[in-house]
Design a protein around this motif. Sequence first.
Motif, PDB file in Angstrom:
ATOM      1  N   GLY A   1       0.837  -1.181  -0.061  1.00  0.00           N
ATOM      2  CA  GLY A   1      -0.116  -0.047   0.009  1.00  0.00           C
ATOM      3  C   GLY A   1       0.849   1.190  -0.131  1.00  0.00           C
ATOM      4  N   ALA A   2       1.884   1.299   0.728  1.00  0.00           N
ATOM      5  CA  ALA A   2       2.725   2.526   0.847  1.00  0.00           C
ATOM      6  C   ALA A   2       3.371   2.857  -0.176  1.00  0.00           C
ATOM      7  N   VAL A   3       3.591   1.821  -1.133  1.00  0.00           N
ATOM      8  CA  VAL A   3       4.411   2.104  -2.491  1.00  0.00           C
ATOM      9  C   VAL A   3       3.412   3.086  -3.382  1.00  0.00           C
ATOM     10  N   ILE A   4       2.058   2.535  -3.195  1.00  0.00           N
ATOM     11  CA  ILE A   4       1.151   3.296  -4.182  1.00  0.00           C
ATOM     12  C   ILE A   4       0.923   4.446  -3.720  1.00  0.00           C
ATOM     13  N   TYR A   5       0.885   4.992  -2.287  1.00  0.00           N
ATOM     14  CA  TYR A   5       0.578   6.211  -1.804  1.00  0.00           C
ATOM     15  C   TYR A   5       1.875   7.068  -2.316  1.00  0.00           C
ATOM     16  N   ILE A   6       3.172   6.540  -2.205  1.00  0.00           N
ATOM     17  CA  ILE A   6       4.326   7.176  -2.489  1.00  0.00           C
ATOM     18  C   ILE A   6       4.287   7.580  -4.005  1.00  0.00           C
ATOM     19  N   ALA A   7       3.881   6.592  -4.949  1.00  0.00           N
ATOM     20  CA  ALA A   7       4.094   6.989  -6.279  1.00  0.00           C
ATOM     21  C   ALA A   7       2.840   7.977  -6.626  1.00  0.00           C
ATOM     22  N   HIS A   8       1.859   7.958  -5.809  1.00  0.00           N
ATOM     23  CA  HIS A   8       0.646   9.127  -6.080  1.00  0.00           C
ATOM     24  C   HIS A   8       0.985  10.404  -5.464  1.00  0.00           C
ATOM     25  N   GLY A   9       2.361  10.373  -4.651  1.00  0.00           N
ATOM     26  CA  GLY A   9       2.501  11.979  -4.055  1.00  0.00           C
ATOM     27  C   GLY A   9       1.717  12.026  -2.933  1.00  0.00           C
ATOM     28  N   THR A  10       0.875  11.120  -2.379  1.00  0.00           N
ATOM     29  CA  THR A  10       0.208  11.665  -1.222  1.00  0.00           C
ATOM     30  C   THR A  10       1.014  11.651   0.431  1.00  0.00           C
ATOM     31  N   LEU A  11       2.181  10.967   0.197  1.00  0.00           N
ATOM     32  CA  LEU A  11       2.848  10.870   1.665  1.00  0.00           C
ATOM     33  C   LEU A  11       3.595  11.917   1.872  1.00  0.00           C
ATOM     34  N   LEU A  12       3.223  12.392   3.236  1.00  0.00           N
ATOM     35  CA  LEU A  12       4.015  13.679   3.896  1.00  0.00           C
ATOM     36  C   LEU A  12       5.194  13.100   4.466  1.00  0.00           C
ATOM     37  N   PRO A  13       6.515  13.272   3.772  1.00  0.00           N
ATOM     38  CA  PRO A  13       7.757  12.521   4.473  1.00  0.00           C
ATOM     39  C   PRO A  13       8.117  12.901   5.875  1.00  0.00           C
ATOM     40  N   ASP A  14       7.811  14.193   6.157  1.00  0.00           N
ATOM     41  CA  ASP A  14       8.355  14.537   7.658  1.00  0.00           C
ATOM     42  C   ASP A  14       7.568  13.768   8.632  1.00  0.00           C
ATOM     43  N   TYR A  15       6.176  13.853   8.502  1.00  0.00           N
ATOM     44  CA  TYR A  15       5.397  12.993   9.243  1.00  0.00           C
ATOM     45  C   TYR A  15       5.683  11.663   9.470  1.00  0.00           C
ATOM     46  N   ALA A  16       5.839  10.884   8.230  1.00  0.00           N
ATOM     47  CA  ALA A  16       6.316   9.355   7.974  1.00  0.00           C
ATOM     48  C   ALA A  16       7.315   9.107   8.631  1.00  0.00           C
ATOM     49  N   ALA A  17       8.320   9.996   8.366  1.00  0.00           N
ATOM     50  CA  ALA A  17       9.801   9.680   9.015  1.00  0.00           C
ATOM     51  C   ALA A  17       9.752   9.839  10.577  1.00  0.00           C
ATOM     52  N   ALA A  18       9.114  10.712  11.318  1.00  0.00           N
ATOM     53  CA  ALA A  18       8.893  10.956  12.620  1.00  0.00           C
ATOM     54  C   ALA A  18       8.216   9.485  13.241  1.00  0.00           C
ATOM     55  N   ILE A  19       7.234   9.400  12.540  1.00  0.00           N
ATOM     56  CA  ILE A  19       6.341   8.049  13.040  1.00  0.00           C
ATOM     57  C   ILE A  19       7.210   6.887  12.999  1.00  0.00           C
ATOM     58  N   ALA A  20       7.802   6.678  11.823  1.00  0.00           N
ATOM     59  CA  ALA A  20       8.673   5.685  11.455  1.00  0.00           C
ATOM     60  C   ALA A  20       9.890   5.301  12.705  1.00  0.00           C
ATOM     61  N   VAL A  21      10.341   6.576  12.959  1.00  0.00           N
ATOM     62  CA  VAL A  21      11.382   6.335  14.090  1.00  0.00           C
ATOM     63  C   VAL A  21      10.904   5.805  15.271  1.00  0.00           C
ATOM     64  N   GLY A  22       9.808   6.460  15.683  1.00  0.00           N
ATOM     65  CA  GLY A  22       9.127   6.224  16.843  1.00  0.00           C
ATOM     66  C   GLY A  22       8.584   4.695  17.037  1.00  0.00           C
ATOM     67  N   ALA A  23       7.944   4.244  15.809  1.00  0.00           N
ATOM     68  CA  ALA A  23       7.449   2.706  15.848  1.00  0.00           C
ATOM     69  C   ALA A  23       8.751   2.035  15.830  1.00  0.00           C
ATOM     70  N   LEU A  24       9.794   2.120  15.362  1.00  0.00           N
ATOM     71  CA  LEU A  24      10.890   1.218  15.366  1.00  0.00           C
ATOM     72  C   LEU A  24      11.175   1.225  16.824  1.00  0.00           C
ATOM     73  N   ILE A  25      11.345   2.385  17.688  1.00  0.00           N
ATOM     74  CA  ILE A  25      11.872   2.244  19.107  1.00  0.00           C
ATOM     75  C   ILE A  25      10.801   1.690  19.760  1.00  0.00           C
ATOM     76  N   GLY A  26       9.629   1.672  19.520  1.00  0.00           N
ATOM     77  CA  GLY A  26       8.465   1.138  20.364  1.00  0.00           C
ATOM     78  C   GLY A  26       8.255  -0.332  19.905  1.00  0.00           C
ATOM     79  N   SER A  27       8.608  -0.721  18.772  1.00  0.00           N
ATOM     80  CA  SER A  27       8.413  -2.149  18.540  1.00  0.00           C
ATOM     81  C   SER A  27       9.679  -2.907  19.494  1.00  0.00           C
ATOM     82  N   TYR A  28      10.904  -2.260  19.523  1.00  0.00           N
ATOM     83  CA  TYR A  28      11.811  -3.043  20.578  1.00  0.00           C
ATOM     84  C   TYR A  28      11.370  -3.021  21.972  1.00  0.00           C
ATOM     85  N   ALA A  29      10.753  -1.799  22.381  1.00  0.00           N
ATOM     86  CA  ALA A  29      10.234  -2.090  23.544  1.00  0.00           C
ATOM     87  C   ALA A  29       9.216  -3.222  23.918  1.00  0.00           C
TER      88      ALA A  29
END
Lengths: 273, 84
Positions: free
Chosen positions: A209-237
Motif C-alpha cells: 500500500g505504501a508504494v502506491i501512496y508514495i507513487a501518487h505523491g500522497t505521503l507527507l515525508p516529515d510525518y512519515a519519518a518521525a512516526i517510523a522512527v518512533g514505531a521502530l523504537i516502540g517495537s523494540y520496547a
Amino acid sequence: MEPVLIAELIAIGVGSGILGALFGIGGGIVFVPVLTILFGLLAGEAVAVSLVGIIASSAGAASHYVEKGAANVRLGLLLEISTAIGAMIGAAVAVYVENWILLVIFAIVEIYSAASMILIPERASESTDADDALTFSYIDAKGGAAHRYRLSNLWQGTALCAAAGAMSSMTGVGGGTVKVPLMNLLMHVPIRAASNTSNYMIGITAASGAVIYIAHGTLLPDYAAAIAVGALIGSYAGIRISNKLDASSIRRYFSLLLLVVAGVVLLEAGGYL
Amino acid sequence: MSVGRATAAVLRFGVVLGAALCTVGLLIPSWGIVLWAGILVIAATPLAGVAATTAALVRERDVWAKAGAVLIAAIALGLVISLS
C-alpha cells in the motif's frame, strides 16, 4: 518541521509500535484517527503516514521474532497470498458496498473474536510428526521452551484471510486484528506464534500500500519519518514487554484490544470519527 | 543461513538503515533527499524480506518455497494494476 511536532509524532509512533510488537496488529487503528483528529491530516495523508509507521513497527518486531524462531514465516507467506488477492478483489468491489455496513460487519467480527478468545481455551493441535509439512514449532520467549503444533483448517483459514484482505482494503481497517484471531481460533496456531507471524505479515501488506501512496505523491515525508522512527523504537520496547508476558495474558489483553478496536470502528461507522 | 536468520537479517538491516536515514533527514531539514531515501528503504524492507525468505526456502528445497514465489508474483501483479 517543529521539534515539538517531531517529538509528538515520535511519541505516537512509540506507543503504536509497542502495541504492534505485542499483539501483531498494524496500528492503523491508532495512527489514522490520531493523525486526522489531533494533527489535522486528510484521511488519505493519514493512511499513507500510518502505513510507513506500520512497516517500521512490523519489520522491527518481525526481525526479532523470526530470528528467534517465534514466528511462522511459511504460514505468513501462504496467508499473505490470499490476503493480497482478497485486497485486490475488495478494491474492485468497494464502490458497490456502503462503507458503514462493512464497518459494522467488521466490528461484529471483532466482538465475536474477542468473546471467543475470552470464553474458549486455546486449542493447539499437538503433533509428534516433525516431517509433516503442516507441523511447526516455535520458541516461547518466556521460558525459552520449544512448542510443536499442527495447523488445522488450512484452506478455510486461507479463504477467510482473503475475505479479511477484501474487507481491509474496502474499509481501511483490519490487518492483525483479524488475522491473529483467525490463526489462533480457527487454525489452532498458539497465540504467541500467531501474533508474531502477524507482525511479519502486516509489514508486507502495508509495504504494498505504501508504494502506491508514495507513487501518487500522497505521503507527507516529515510525518512519515518521525512516526517510523518512533514505531521502530516502540517495537523494540514491545518485544521486551512481550518476553515478560505469558501466552494466556497476551490472549486476554488481545481480547480487550479487539473490543476497543470494535468500539472505534463503530464510532467511525456512525460518523463520529 | 537458515530461513529465519536470512529473513531477520534483511528486515533488521532495512528498517534500521531506513530509520537512521529518516533521523538524519529530520535533524537536517535541508537534506530532504536523505529523508526520502530513508522512507523508501523502510517501504522496501518487507518486500526484500519476502524475497529473502523465498530465496532461503528455495535453497533448502522446502515445499513452502512455492508460496513465496506465488506471493512475489501476486504483489508484483497488484502493484502493476494499482500503479497503471
